[in-house]
Design a protein around this motif. Structure first.
Motif, PDB file in Angstrom:
ATOM      1  N   UNK A   1      18.062 -22.135  24.545  1.00 30.93           N
ATOM      2  CA  UNK A   1      17.348 -21.670  25.735  1.00 30.93           C
ATOM      3  C   UNK A   1      18.224 -20.775  26.603  1.00 30.93           C
ATOM      4  N   UNK A   2      19.343 -20.342  26.069  1.00 26.56           N
ATOM      5  CA  UNK A   2      20.166 -19.356  26.758  1.00 26.56           C
ATOM      6  C   UNK A   2      21.095 -19.940  27.797  1.00 26.56           C
ATOM      7  N   UNK A   3      21.149 -21.272  27.866  1.00 21.85           N
ATOM      8  CA  UNK A   3      21.952 -21.893  28.911  1.00 21.85           C
ATOM      9  C   UNK A   3      23.427 -21.581  28.755  1.00 21.85           C
ATOM     10  N   UNK A   4      23.879 -21.378  27.529  1.00 17.32           N
ATOM     11  CA  UNK A   4      25.307 -21.109  27.357  1.00 17.32           C
ATOM     12  C   UNK A   4      25.582 -19.624  27.178  1.00 17.32           C
ATOM     13  N   UNK A   5      24.572 -18.823  26.899  1.00 14.05           N
ATOM     14  CA  UNK A   5      24.852 -17.437  26.560  1.00 14.05           C
ATOM     15  C   UNK A   5      24.352 -16.427  27.581  1.00 14.05           C
ATOM     16  N   UNK A   6      23.225 -16.694  28.222  1.00 12.83           N
ATOM     17  CA  UNK A   6      22.681 -15.658  29.110  1.00 12.83           C
ATOM     18  C   UNK A   6      23.459 -15.543  30.415  1.00 12.83           C
ATOM     19  N   UNK A   7      24.429 -16.408  30.609  1.00 17.06           N
ATOM     20  CA  UNK A   7      25.248 -16.359  31.820  1.00 17.06           C
ATOM     21  C   UNK A   7      26.560 -15.618  31.594  1.00 17.06           C
ATOM     22  N   UNK A   8      26.880 -15.336  30.352  1.00 13.16           N
ATOM     23  CA  UNK A   8      28.154 -14.684  30.067  1.00 13.16           C
ATOM     24  C   UNK A   8      27.905 -13.197  29.852  1.00 13.16           C
ATOM     25  N   UNK A   9      28.552 -12.333  30.614  1.00 10.64           N
ATOM     26  CA  UNK A   9      28.231 -10.902  30.555  1.00 10.64           C
ATOM     27  C   UNK A   9      28.360 -10.313  29.152  1.00 10.64           C
ATOM     28  N   UNK A  10      29.406 -10.688  28.409  1.00 14.54           N
ATOM     29  CA  UNK A  10      29.601 -10.034  27.117  1.00 14.54           C
ATOM     30  C   UNK A  10      28.647 -10.567  26.060  1.00 14.54           C
ATOM     31  N   UNK A  11      27.940 -11.666  26.343  1.00 15.19           N
ATOM     32  CA  UNK A  11      26.866 -12.090  25.451  1.00 15.19           C
ATOM     33  C   UNK A  11      25.538 -11.552  25.956  1.00 15.19           C
ATOM     34  N   UNK A  12      25.377 -11.564  27.289  1.00 19.99           N
ATOM     35  CA  UNK A  12      24.128 -11.073  27.866  1.00 19.99           C
ATOM     36  C   UNK A  12      23.872  -9.637  27.449  1.00 19.99           C
ATOM     37  N   UNK A  13      24.924  -8.836  27.385  1.00 22.02           N
ATOM     38  CA  UNK A  13      24.699  -7.417  27.083  1.00 22.02           C
ATOM     39  C   UNK A  13      24.432  -7.171  25.592  1.00 22.02           C
ATOM     40  N   UNK A  14      24.644  -8.165  24.755  1.00 19.89           N
ATOM     41  CA  UNK A  14      24.334  -7.969  23.329  1.00 19.89           C
ATOM     42  C   UNK A  14      22.825  -7.976  23.106  1.00 19.89           C
ATOM     43  N   UNK A  15      22.141  -8.883  23.779  1.00 21.19           N
ATOM     44  CA  UNK A  15      20.683  -8.972  23.703  1.00 21.19           C
ATOM     45  C   UNK A  15      20.200  -9.207  25.125  1.00 21.19           C
ATOM     46  N   UNK A  16      20.023  -8.144  25.902  1.00 21.62           N
ATOM     47  CA  UNK A  16      19.768  -8.309  27.328  1.00 21.62           C
ATOM     48  C   UNK A  16      18.341  -8.697  27.694  1.00 21.62           C
ATOM     49  N   UNK A  17      17.365  -8.307  26.869  1.00 20.29           N
ATOM     50  CA  UNK A  17      15.986  -8.497  27.303  1.00 20.29           C
ATOM     51  C   UNK A  17      15.125  -9.079  26.199  1.00 20.29           C
ATOM     52  N   UNK A  18      14.090  -9.782  26.629  1.00 18.34           N
ATOM     53  CA  UNK A  18      13.128 -10.357  25.697  1.00 18.34           C
ATOM     54  C   UNK A  18      12.366  -9.240  24.995  1.00 18.34           C
TER      55      UNK A  18
ATOM     56  N   UNK B   1      14.846 -16.825  30.138  1.00 18.37           N
ATOM     57  CA  UNK B   1      14.320 -17.599  31.261  1.00 18.37           C
ATOM     58  C   UNK B   1      14.644 -16.858  32.540  1.00 18.37           C
ATOM     59  N   UNK B   2      14.275 -17.434  33.678  1.00 19.96           N
ATOM     60  CA  UNK B   2      14.405 -16.714  34.942  1.00 19.96           C
ATOM     61  C   UNK B   2      15.796 -16.790  35.551  1.00 19.96           C
ATOM     62  N   UNK B   3      16.707 -17.511  34.929  1.00 18.13           N
ATOM     63  CA  UNK B   3      18.072 -17.608  35.451  1.00 18.13           C
ATOM     64  C   UNK B   3      19.010 -16.766  34.589  1.00 18.13           C
ATOM     65  N   UNK B   4      20.231 -16.612  35.072  1.00 17.35           N
ATOM     66  CA  UNK B   4      21.249 -15.966  34.261  1.00 17.35           C
ATOM     67  C   UNK B   4      21.246 -14.451  34.361  1.00 17.35           C
ATOM     68  N   UNK B   5      22.220 -13.855  33.658  1.00 23.32           N
ATOM     69  CA  UNK B   5      22.396 -12.398  33.720  1.00 23.32           C
ATOM     70  C   UNK B   5      21.384 -11.678  32.842  1.00 23.32           C
ATOM     71  N   UNK B   6      21.016 -12.313  31.760  1.00 22.55           N
ATOM     72  CA  UNK B   6      19.981 -11.743  30.898  1.00 22.55           C
ATOM     73  C   UNK B   6      18.745 -12.591  31.143  1.00 22.55           C
ATOM     74  N   UNK B   7      17.846 -12.095  31.957  1.00 23.28           N
ATOM     75  CA  UNK B   7      16.674 -12.899  32.319  1.00 23.28           C
ATOM     76  C   UNK B   7      15.416 -12.272  31.751  1.00 23.28           C
ATOM     77  N   UNK B   8      14.390 -13.070  31.634  1.00 15.79           N
ATOM     78  CA  UNK B   8      13.136 -12.584  31.099  1.00 15.79           C
ATOM     79  C   UNK B   8      12.144 -13.724  31.033  1.00 15.79           C
TER      80      UNK B   8
END
Lengths: 876, 274
Positions: free
Chosen positions: A724-741, A800-807
């Motif tokens: 559910x992105x809890x460990x990855x969507x908060x880290x910038x270098x992971x968020x930018x790999x797959x930023x959007x749904x 989800x609605x939290x984190x750097x990569x949200x959707x």
């Protein structure tokens, strides 16, 4: 063959070994609706419509047993007749789906449940009967040895499992695969020929699956079909063969072994259940113990577990504390729990490393349910969507009464513990650094929560508080914490010792589960792990000696460090290896077994293993040993020398399952619960006993809705994000790999909907709407099913609605519906529609609209019925 | 003996562990253009490209590994292929960036890798045009250029590069370039035998004197966005200069010839009237 799995993307590190196999000439096949990063590595990609796996696998069964190779090479019959229940005769009352429009005999349409009696074996008369005079557990078990199953080793009798199996899958042909799965006939035949070519004495093949198989209303049956295929091909219990079940997270295997599951006690013993004959410990043991398998030792495992839980307070006089234990009363798994929560039936909730606000089916329903709690505790690294549900878009926090506590969790490198991975391997990882500030490990939290509860309950006189009061809870070893900042961390070492087991009086570690007793003299936290810490200084989970093959000195594989289970099957009926090339476990008639007989003479003749792997077959039991019955036929004595499956009551691999699966003894194609396709194979459209919750806010698509929701949708994961992105969507270098749904679709569907690559699209179901970017790709394709075009789309569910990569939360559109055996949700396939443009409103608003629309008269009778096989949770 | 990496794209699963390991080891941080910021911190990632699974786009001063995804064929026709290639600095034996650097900020270590000394670089950016691969890039925040160092701080201590260590399938292997070439050539033969007719090495000794980070591709280089026969701009310096100067001289002479007549005519006219 990788099927129901996207191994390269979801298990990239394990996939390393698949690549190594390819380098030495292994053929890789991927059967999947989409062309994924796994398909890119495969020699063959066979596309199939989501949810039609049983047709594909069932057609493999027919192809295999009809093939020239299978009928002319004596290997197959020898393997199947000796090692499986192919020759066993089934009750004359059994009726098959071909007789009953898709149902099996024994279906009760009112209770929506099967009585499995007509699926049972024909048996001889039992040689013993319980009289009630039995004193010890061993005596009780011995008195219940059933009659021997009747067999016809020639496989000619029409009631043999083999003939029933043959008839059952006779209509599953390559043509059916093309029509129902949408997979070209030639592709299917290519897969079948490859599997056949890589079977037999000299070669084996493995099947790999993951949640692409489990997350279906017929998930367990998918896996059963693969089991049938592997047994027919002679791949079970042999090196390079078998079935690898890829689990969904690191150590989720461990979390079912020592379970966080409501229905299971450590080591896959069923939990005490108020609906079963589990009144007393004796009732429990008599009901749960299988007398004619290695499970006949269940009393020892249960009593040792109770002793581990309650220590000195567990005595023979108080049945080791059994009577004080809470018993389950229904399906308390995730989905019905949230249905009950939605109805206000649950006050408090602790979410540890879990994010149902995103990962839960019909996610807005689940977020609404959280708003009905009085309190909730969330433990995680970041403020997850669950922790922040009360301030999500579209919601006024003032309207939510729930009190939310967010406790920071320590990361995996900040504590000592073990992972149990998908091949049953326990590997210890050591604490590298203290967690920061107030972040604490899960074991710290659990230990101190237990300690404080014990203090709070100290003065209570209520019998129901006995378990908490008397929990053995001595897990601190201050010396271990001397070098660290956190001084009150519980000791992983003490916990490991208890898990391994010891004699209670002196806490001396036991070498394995064969040392466990049923009289309270031993304690063991998890019998299948026993042997991980067999003596002082020998924590085998921490050992790291690799070799070029099985590496038995790397970690510890439960049970008893057996890496390949049932490896007796890697030798023929006489005990000789099937071939030099595939030699693994075999009988050496001149080997000194190391054991002595009654006169002190060495017993000569033993099973040996070429790789140093532990063998799960009795070491001195001759390959030609005869089976015993009656009181002598307890445990493995009931099995002859050619019975590799020591955990099954008859010692054989089950082609036909007389018990154990609530939806049928043989896998049968039912369409997914939501499908735009009318079942082409049987009149019965869906799994007749699928778990459903026809409550407000959870509407299903019926067949009448097929025109409204004509597109098949599958949800899945990507390598770049974690669940559910809890460990990855908060880290910038992971968020930018797959930023959007995004929503993957074929160019054909994009054209139909006037959508271009990158456009916003909205996917719609009766539950809600989700918007994402269109990813138009040739890797997706429409299927032609019985002449009709069926489109499929795929949506990753990480956002989800939290984190750097949200959707948007993909699960806003899925439904609460599940497999009847294990309550796993059907997330891999349901139906939807798609349109260009943005979502019409935020999820909470859409949900309110849905609730307002759903008057009772609008909900069909079918969806009003709640069926969680026990009918407990449904007040709609 | 130069050290380098062999990147076997036939076993690359496109997981991007190499990208992340590189960022983490070199503390490169996120790409500023990929995020909206508030209070100096990234708040929302916005770099969806719609280009297969590649949202990275290109190498930059703070992004030294870039996995390319190339989709070919069609699942509908049963001939789908998806190539994945982890692109990075090639540490060329004839390195264009190194040759043009006026300050010698760019240097080659004794292990053969080319690194930018951050305390010497003055940000003149001559190197950017000199790289045929678009690798070396300018960092607006530091005012200098930067690129992959072949994990100089690791390999000088006997460790392998971070990307090679992280790669789960050993698609990226670090070692002595000569030995890597032996393995790589064998691998091409094996793949050809398995039916991959277009399997080829890119960056064996034939490209720019040999690339210390070289690739096994399953199709032509252009399919992977790599120039088949890259040229260093400065190799064109002499012929280019000859043409430029020659053309300038010719243009100059032509001008003189063209305007010479006009001057004489004017003088003659003026003389007659006076």
């Amino acid at each position: 063959m990788i099927m129901g799995s996207n191994m390269a993307e979801c298990h990239p590190v394990a996939f390393r070994w698949v690549m190594k196999a390819k380098e030495t000439g292994a053929k890789l096949m991927h059967v999947d609706p989409r062309f994924t990063r796994t398909s890119a590595m495969a020699d063959i990609h066979a596309p199939i419509r989501a949810g039609t796996d049983i047709v594909f696998l069932g057609a493999l069964v027919t192809y295999i047993i009809g093939s020239e190779k299978w009928n002319s090479d004596p290997f197959y019959k020898e393997y199947v007749v000796n090692f499986s229940n192919a020759a066993t005769l089934i009750s004359g009352d059994y009726q098959a789906p071909d007789d009953l429009d898709g149902l099996f005999s024994g279906f009760d349409p009112n209770a929506k449940r099967y009585d499995v009696k007509s699926w049972g074996y024909q048996r001889e008369e039992a040689l013993v009967k319980p009289t009630g005079e039995e004193k010890t557990y061993a005596e009780m078990v011995a008195a219940r040895v059933p009659g021997r199953p009747k067999t016809d080793p020639t496989l000619q009798d029409p009631q043999t499992v083999f003939q029933i199996l043959k008839r059952h899958y006779a209509r599953y042909t390559p043509e059916m695969v093309e029509n129902v799965c949408g997979c070209p006939k030639e592709k299917f035949i290519q897969v079948a020929e490859t599997l056949l070519a890589n079977s037999g004495r000299e070669r084996t093949g493995a099947i790999v699956y993951a949640v692409g198989w489990t997350q279906h209303t017929v998930g367990v049956q998918f896996i059963r079909t693969a089991g049938i295929v592997q047994v027919l091909l002679g791949n079970a219990g042999r090196p390079g063969g078998g079935i690898l079940a890829l689990r969904g997270h690191a150590t989720i295997q461990g979390s079912t072994d020592i379970p966080t599951l409501y229905h299971s006690w450590s080591g896959y013993i069923n939990a005490a259940d108020a609906r079963k004959s589990h009144e007393t410990l004796k009732d429990f043991i008599v009901t749960e113990t299988v007398p004619t398998a290695f499970w006949s030792n269940t009393p020892k495992f249960v009593v040792s577990l109770l002793k581990a839980w309650f220590g000195d307070a567990a005595t023979p006089e108080n049945d080791f504390g059994y009577n004080s234990l809470p018993k389950i009363t229904g399906d308390h798994s995730h989905m019905p729990m949230f249905v009950l929560m939605n109805q206000g039936g649950i006050k408090g909730f602790i979410a540890i490393g879990q994010n149902p606000a995103v990962g839960g089916q019909n996610a807005e329903f689940q977020r609404q349910s959280l708003g009905k709690l009085e309190w909730m505790v969330v433990r995680d690294y970041f403020e997850t969507e669950t922790a922040a549900f009360w301030k999500r878009p579209g919601v006024d926090p003032k309207t939510i009464p729930t009190e939310v506590f967010f406790l920071p969790a320590a990361h995996v490198a900040e504590g000592t513990g073990t992972f149990t991975n998908t091949q049953r391997l326990l590997q210890q990882h050591d604490k590298a650094v203290d967690p920061p500030d107030e972040a604490r490990t899960d074991q710290w939290f659990t230990y101190h929560l237990g300690r404080r509860l014990k203090e709070l309950y100290q003065g209570s006189t209520r019998p129901r508080d006995w378990p908490i009061q008397n929990l053995y809870w001595d897990y601190l070893n201050e010396a271990e914490n001397a070098a660290w900042r956190i001084k009150d961390e519980p000791s992983a070492d003490l916990i490991m010792r208890e898990v391994n087991g010891y004699t209670w009086a002196d806490k001396k570690l036991v070498p394995g589960f064969t040392a466990l007793q049923d009289d309270g003299s031993t304690a063991c936290g998890c019998w299948i792990y026993s042997g991980v810490y067999p003596a002082e200084g020998q924590n085998r989970a921490a050992q790291r000696e690799a070799d070029e093959w099985v590496s038995p000195k790397w970690g510890f594989a439960w049970p008893a460090n057996r890496h390949i289970m049932y490896s007796r099957a890697s030798a023929d009926a006489a005990g000789n290896p099937w071939s030099e090339r595939k030699k693994y476990t075999y009988w050496d008639s001149s080997k000194d077994s190391g054991a002595k007989d009654a006169n002190g003479n060495p017993i000569i003749g033993a099973w040996v293993n070429v790789a140093g792997d532990a063998i799960d077959f009795p070491i001195t039991k001759k390959p030609t040993a005869t089976a015993k019955g009656g009181a002598e036929g307890v445990g493995l004595n009931f099995h002859d020398g050619a019975s590799p499956a020591i955990m099954k009551a008859d010692g054989k691999f089950w082609l036909f399952a007389p018990s154990g699966a609530v939806d049928g003894p043989l896998p049968t194609h039912y369409e997914p619960y939501e499908s735009p396709v009318t079942n082409p194979v049987y009149k019965q459209q869906r799994n007749p006993v699928a778990k459903t919750w026809g409550v407000k806010g959870n509407p299903y698509h019926e067949m009448a809705d097929a025109a409204k929701y004509p597109i098949v949708v599958s949800t899945y994961r990507l390598t770049e994000h974690y669940l559910s992105g809890t460990m990855s969507r908060w880290l910038p270098w992971l968020a930018e790999l797959m930023p959007e749904l995004f929503v993957e679709m074929s160019p054909e569907l994009a054209d139909e909907k006037s959508v271009h690559n990158g456009d916003w699209v909205t996917v719609v179901t009766a539950r809600g709407e989700v918007e994402g970017r269109a990813l138009v790709t040739r890797r997706m394709r429409p299927f032609t099913i019985n002449g009709q075009t069926v489109h499929e789309i795929g949506i990753p569910w990480h956002w989800g609605y939290q984190g750097l990569a949200s959707g948007d939360v993909t699960n806003d559109i899925s439904a609460l519906v599940g497999d009847p055996n294990v309550s796993i949700h059907e997330g891999k396939v349901f139906s939807c529609d798609l349109r260009a443009g943005h979502r019409s409103a935020p999820a909470p608003e859409l949900h309110q609209k849905l609730l307002a629309q759903q008057t009772d008269s609008e909900m069909t009778l079918a969806s009003l019925q709640c069926n969680d096989s026990l009918g407990e949770v449904c007040n709609a | 003996m130069p050290k380098g990496m062999f990147v076997d794209t036939s076993i690359c699963i496109g997981c991007k562990a190499c990208q992340v390991a590189c960022k983490e080891w070199n503390a490169l941080g996120e790409e500023p253009e990929h995020f909206d910021y508030a209070g100096g911190l990234p708040v929302k990632a916005k770099n969806f490209t719609g280009n297969s699974y590649d949202n990275t786009g290109a190498l930059s001063a703070t992004n030294w590994r870039h996995v390319r995804f190339i989709e070919r064929g069609s699942s509908l026709e049963g001939n789908m292929a998806w190539y994945m290639m982890s692109d990075s600095c090639k540490h060329c034996a004839q390195a264009g960036c190194l040759e043009v650097c006026p300050t010698h900020a760019l240097m080659r270590t004794d292990l053969g890798n080319v690194v930018v000394q951050q305390d010497v670089c003055n940000g003149c950016r001559a190197c950017i045009g000199a790289c045929p691969y678009g690798v070396i890039s300018y960092n607006k925040q530091t005012g200098r250029v930067n690129k992959c160092t072949l994990c100089d701080d690791r390999i000088q201590m006997g460790l392998e590069t971070a990307c090679a260590k992280a790669c789960p399938t050993d698609s990226i292997v670090f070692g002595e370039v000569d030995q890597l070439r032996v393995t790589a050539r064998q691998r091409v033969q094996t793949l050809k035998q398995l039916g991959f007719a277009k399997a080829q090495l890119y960056g064996d000794t034939d490209v720019l004197g040999g690339l210390n980070v070289f690739y096994l591709l399953l199709d032509e280089p252009e399919v992977y966005g790599q120039p088949r026969n890259p040229q260093l701009p400065q190799r064109n310096l002499v012929p280019g200069s000859v043409w430029s100067i020659g053309a300038a001289l010719l243009l100059g002479l032509s001008t003189l010839v063209a305007f010479r007549g006009r001057g004489v005519r004017n003088n003659g006219a003026a003389g007659k009237e006076a």
